[in-house]
Every structure is written in C-alpha cells, then in structure tokens.
Design an enzyme around this catalytic site. Structure first.
Site, mmCIF file in Angstrom:
data_model
loop_
_atom_site.group_PDB
_atom_site.id
_atom_site.type_symbol
_atom_site.label_atom_id
_atom_site.label_comp_id
_atom_site.label_asym_id
_atom_site.label_seq_id
_atom_site.Cartn_x
_atom_site.Cartn_y
_atom_site.Cartn_z
ATOM 1 N N CYS A 175 0.835 -1.195 0.000
ATOM 2 C CA CYS A 175 0.000 0.000 0.000
ATOM 3 C C CYS A 175 0.878 1.256 0.000
ATOM 4 C CB CYS A 175 -0.903 -0.002 1.238
ATOM 5 S SG CYS A 175 -1.861 1.502 1.357
ATOM 6 N N LYS A 204 1.539 -9.713 0.641
ATOM 7 C CA LYS A 204 1.019 -9.083 -0.590
ATOM 8 C C LYS A 204 1.915 -7.887 -0.904
ATOM 9 C CE LYS A 204 -3.187 -7.047 -2.597
ATOM 10 N NZ LYS A 204 -3.075 -5.577 -2.550
ATOM 11 N N ASN A 264 -2.234 -10.333 -9.178
ATOM 12 C CA ASN A 264 -3.285 -9.345 -8.916
ATOM 13 C C ASN A 264 -3.048 -8.115 -9.781
ATOM 14 O OD1 ASN A 264 -3.540 -6.701 -6.679
ATOM 15 N ND2 ASN A 264 -5.378 -7.812 -7.271
HETATM 16 C C1 LIG Z 1 -10.839 1.078 -2.420
HETATM 17 C C2 LIG Z 1 -9.574 0.256 -2.397
HETATM 18 C C3 LIG Z 1 -8.963 -0.009 -1.190
HETATM 19 C C4 LIG Z 1 -7.800 -0.799 -1.142
HETATM 20 N N1 LIG Z 1 -7.282 -1.137 0.073
HETATM 21 C C5 LIG Z 1 -6.239 -2.021 0.143
HETATM 22 C C6 LIG Z 1 -5.800 -2.560 1.373
HETATM 23 O O1 LIG Z 1 -6.354 -2.272 2.444
HETATM 24 N N2 LIG Z 1 -4.743 -3.414 1.349
HETATM 25 C C7 LIG Z 1 -4.116 -3.799 0.188
HETATM 26 O O2 LIG Z 1 -3.169 -4.597 0.207
HETATM 27 N N3 LIG Z 1 -4.539 -3.315 -1.001
HETATM 28 C C8 LIG Z 1 -5.591 -2.466 -1.051
HETATM 29 N N4 LIG Z 1 -6.080 -2.065 -2.267
HETATM 30 C C9 LIG Z 1 -5.446 -2.595 -3.497
HETATM 31 C C10 LIG Z 1 -6.144 -3.892 -3.925
HETATM 32 O O3 LIG Z 1 -6.009 -4.892 -2.941
HETATM 33 C C11 LIG Z 1 -5.558 -4.410 -5.251
HETATM 34 O O4 LIG Z 1 -4.207 -4.742 -5.061
HETATM 35 C C12 LIG Z 1 -5.649 -3.363 -6.368
HETATM 36 O O5 LIG Z 1 -6.924 -2.745 -6.403
HETATM 37 C C13 LIG Z 1 -5.366 -4.017 -7.732
HETATM 38 O O6 LIG Z 1 -6.296 -5.028 -8.019
HETATM 39 P P1 LIG Z 1 -7.565 -4.773 -8.990
HETATM 40 O O7 LIG Z 1 -7.024 -4.153 -10.243
HETATM 41 O O8 LIG Z 1 -8.160 -6.138 -9.223
HETATM 42 O O9 LIG Z 1 -8.476 -3.831 -8.291
HETATM 43 C C14 LIG Z 1 -7.228 -1.281 -2.342
HETATM 44 C C15 LIG Z 1 -7.857 -1.005 -3.551
HETATM 45 C C16 LIG Z 1 -9.027 -0.252 -3.590
HETATM 46 C C17 LIG Z 1 -9.703 0.004 -4.916
#
Ligand SMILES: Cc1cc2nc3c(=O)[nH]c(=O)nc-3n(C[C@H](O)[C@H](O)[C@H](O)COP(=O)(O)O)c2cc1C
Length: 328
Positions: A99, A138, A210
């Site tokens: 993050c 992650k 991911n």
């Molecule tokens: C609203 C939101 C909140 C997120 N919060 C976290 C989190 O708390 N921890 C984390 O590891 N990633 C967080 N992410 C990232 C997602 O886990 C993921 O890695 C990222 O959205 C890429 O995947 P996607 O393209 O399928 O959305 C967040 C993403 C979004 C959209």
C-alpha cells in the site's frame, strides 16, 4: 477462547483486501455468490487492533475462508496480532507490503517495506512463531526507481527464507511520492510477465497474481502461469462476475444463485443487523453492483442510493429496489 481448526482452502481465486470496501457486510454478501473464493479483510493496522477502541477483528462465521490483512512493521506487534487472529479463527494472516498511501508510509509500512526485506522477513518470522496460521505477503513488483526484477527477487528470497511460501503480487510498481493511492492503482503499467517469471523461477512458492483482472476468462489465462488470481475492483463493482467461480475454477456442480436469489438471501442478515441497531445502507452500499450490465441496473442502484440511508429503512426498501429490475 475456543479455536476452531480451519478447513483446507485454496488461494486459486480471492477477493483483494480493500479499505472501506471489503468490510464484513461486503464479505458476507460475496460469500453468497461464491463458496470457495478466499476473502480478505480490509487492511487492519496493528495499532488499531492492539490499542484501538472497538473490535477490529470481528467477522461472521459465514465468511470462511477468510484472511486477515495486517498493516504494520513492528515484528512484536504483528506477532501479537497474528496470535489473536488465530484465536479468533481466521484462516490466514497476510502482511501488507504494497500500500503506497502517505499515511501508511509515515507508519513505515505498506509498500515502502519493499525497500526493507530484512525487516519484512523478521516480521514474517515472528508472526509464524506466534501463530500456526499461514502467513502470506502481498506486495508489488517494485517501488519508485527500484523496479528491477532483481529488486523483487531480493525481497522474495529474503522473505522466503523466513518461511513465507505464498506471495500475492500486484503486477505494477508504486510511486511513493506524487501519486495518490488511486493513481497508483492505475498509472504504473501492469507487467504480468514479470509475475509469471517469478513463478517459473520459484516453482516451490505459491504465486498469486493481482491487478486489472476483470473476467473469469482472464483468470483462467493467468492460471496457466501462476497458482492463483486475486481480483479487487471488479469483484466489488461487478460482484456477479464471481458467480461462476465455484463451477469453473473449483469444479463444483451446484448451480450458482441468480442475482435475485443472492439479494433475497441477504434478507435475514440485513434484518439481524437492523435488529441490532444497524443501518441498512451500511450493508446495501455493497450490493449496488450486483445487477451490473443487466436491464434495470441503474434503477436498482438509484432506488437503493436514494432510499437506503433514510431513517427506519429496512428490508422492504431492498424488496422495492428489486422490483425495479427485469432479470433474475
Ligand atoms: C478502495 C480500495 C482499497 C484498497 N485497500 C487495500 C488494502 O487495504 N490493502 C491492500 O493490500 N490493497 C488495497 N487495495 C489494493 C487492492 O487490494 C488491489 O491490489 C488493487 O486494487 C489491484 O487489483 P484490482 O485491479 O483487481 O483492483 C485497495 C484497492 C481499492 C480500490
């Protein structure tokens, strides 16, 4: 506190941890769409768990298999939280090393930990000692200018030697300065081949990919190269994309619930929440995307958005919203 031994589960398909999105209401709802999907909590910081007011580890039994994602970089605090997670019956503990938000960087955790592999390894090691749960990590493929394959493998090597054998890789790097977390999910380009390469070079590790994955077709393509796929935004915004996960990825023969059946199956849960003094929109906000792409989807969203927050709103609001859509 009694510890229930968790049933075996798979990381072949999971829903990503998403702050403010994958709360326990959301997870209960998603579970009604897929039985086998591994669900991650929002990131919970060690500070919140150990010193916060309120129960940050609460979840419903219906949510299994469920993984707790922790944010932190103090090995001792993480170990305490991993122990608590085991006592509470979680199936896995995941450490956030991806993050990029400022708030997280100030706490010296999240993506900036990619630059400190030895510290991540120490965290993992102490969490493993404190808890029998699988400890996973992650992360991303890089940060800032540190985006070589060697930079990534150095992290993997170091953390692997601390006993971590399952990594979820968001297939883009993060810029720690100048981009918002949202931009950091969109602007750095996706590099799936780099994650595939990791699996080729570390066949003994479980590698979950991911980032930017939207369909089960795409999942199946990725699964030719890696062990699992994690889907974030698409699973939230279009949750019914998961309806065929059990059949296509896990070989289940039972037919999936229809969209309408998923909504109706939420009624007892909603009622229990309301009876406990909760509000409808805390749950219904996660259900807005269920009819995505179907006739009446916009009317469904609008009706819920305009009515669910009103005082006294109950299941009848969801029933009325259902009447706005013309499909199962
Ligand atoms: C609203 C939101 C909140 C997120 N919060 C976290 C989190 O708390 N921890 C984390 O590891 N990633 C967080 N992410 C990232 C997602 O886990 C993921 O890695 C990222 O959205 C890429 O995947 P996607 O393209 O399928 O959305 C967040 C993403 C979004 C959209």
């Amino acid at each position: 506190m009694p510890v229930t031994l968790s049933k075996p589960f798979s990381r072949k398909f999971s829903v990503a941890p998403m702050l403010d999105w994958t709360d326990r209401h959301c997870r209960h709802f998603m579970r009604l769409i897929s039985n086998n999907t591994l669900l991650y909590t929002e990131m919970v910081t060690t500070g919140a768990i150990l010193h916060g007011r309120g129960d940050f580890l609460a979840f419903n039994e219906s949510e299994h298999p469920i993984a707790l994602q922790l944010g932190g970089s103090d090995p001792e605090a993480l170990a305490k939280c991993a122990k608590l997670a085991a006592e509470r019956g979680y199936d896995e503990v995941n450490l956030n090393v991806g993050c990029p938000s400022d708030r997280v960087q100030n706490g010296r955790f999240g993506a900036c930990l990619m630059a400190e592999p030895a510290l991540v390894a120490q965290c993992v090691e102490q969490m493993r000692v404190a808890s029998d749960l699988p400890i996973t990590v992650k992360t991303r493929i890089g940060i800032d200018e540190q985006d070589s394959y060697e930079f990534l493998t150095q992290l993997i090597d170091t953390v692997k030697s601390a006993g971590c054998d399952s990594f979820t890789i968001h297939a883009r790097k993060a810029w720690l300065q100048g981009l918002s977390p949202k931009e950091n999910r969109e602007i750095p380009p996706l590099d799936y081949p780099r994650v595939y390469q990791l699996k080729r070079d570390y066949p003994e590790l479980e590698i979950v990919i991911n980032g930017g994955i939207k369909t089960l077709d795409e999942c199946q393509q990725h699964l030719q190269h890696v062990d699992g796929v994690m889907v974030g935004r698409e699973a939230y915004q279009n949750p019914y994309m998961m309806a065929e996960v059990d059949r296509l990825l896990f070989g289940d023969s039972a037919p999936a619930r229809t969209r309408r059946e998923v909504v109706e199956a939420m009624y007892p849960y909603i009622q229990a929440h309301l009876d406990g003094g909760g509000y409808l929109n805390h749950i219904s906000r996660h259900m807005l995307g269920i009819f995505q792409g179907m006739p009446g989807a916009r009317r469904w969203r609008r009706y819920l958005s305009e009515n669910a927050h009103k005082p006294g709103s109950g299941v009848e609001v969801v029933e009325a919203a259902l009447q706005q859509v013309n499909c199962d």
